[in-house]
Enzyme design. Structure first.
Site, PDB file in Angstrom:
ATOM      1  CB  CYS A  23      -3.310   7.722  -1.499  1.00 56.08           C
ATOM      2  SG  CYS A  23      -4.768   6.697  -1.255  1.00 56.08           S
ATOM      3  CG  HIS A  72       4.786 -10.026   0.525  1.00 58.19           C
ATOM      4  ND1 HIS A  72       3.784 -10.791  -0.027  1.00 58.19           N
ATOM      5  CD2 HIS A  72       4.489  -9.888   1.827  1.00 58.19           C
ATOM      6  CE1 HIS A  72       2.920 -11.116   0.913  1.00 58.19           C
ATOM      7  NE2 HIS A  72       3.319 -10.580   2.057  1.00 58.19           N
ATOM      8  CD  GLU A 130      -5.639   1.646  -5.246  1.00 57.38           C
ATOM      9  OE1 GLU A 130      -4.661   2.139  -5.805  1.00 57.38           O
ATOM     10  OE2 GLU A 130      -6.354   2.292  -4.479  1.00 57.38           O
TER      11      GLU A 130
END
Length: 141
Positions: A23, A72, A130
């Site tokens: 991550c 996005h 997530e």
């Protein structure tokens, strides 16, 4: 207590600065944010919302607007990327949203909760996924 629930999904990238693992690299998610609003009773006086705890469509619209701003884009914590790298990304037209917090599911759950509460919504909780199997929640009674 009554509750109603709505959700929004959006795609965006992030990274966790100083994280020792996958991550720490820029990576993307299909985020899903589920909002659970609450009310002790149902509206009786307003004919428009009689029998409801609130106008469901208004809550859904507010959440959708928030999700649209994060769709996005590259989400990053302020001051966690070298200024020249950030400048190059912006120069090349990448949409970047800088936030004041580390962009974890936990922090996003609180951020959505606080933003919607400031707009006047009475919430039970916000859950941020997530992945389909990993989520964090904020605001549970």
């Amino acid at each position: 207590m009554y509750t109603i629930e709505t959700q929004v999904s959006f795609d965006s990238a992030h990274f966790l600065a100083d994280y020792q693992g996958k991550c720490g690299n820029i990576h993307g998610h299909r985020w899903t944010v589920k909002v659970i609003a609450k009310g002790d009773g149902l509206e009786e006086e307003n004919p428009q919302t009689r029998g409801m705890i609130m106008d469901f469509s208004q809550l859904k619209k507010a959440l959708q607007e928030m999700g649209n701003k994060l769709d996005h884009v590259f989400i990053m914590e302020k001051n966690t990327m070298a200024p020249d790298t950030l400048q190059c990304l912006k120069r090349d037209g990448f949409q970047i949203v800088e936030v004041e917090f580390r962009p974890t599911a936990e922090n996003f759950a609180r951020w959505f909760y606080d933003q919607l509460t400031e707009q006047g919504y009475v919430l039970h909780s916000v859950v941020v996924y997530e992945t389909p199997n990993n989520c964090a929640a904020y605001g549970l009674d």
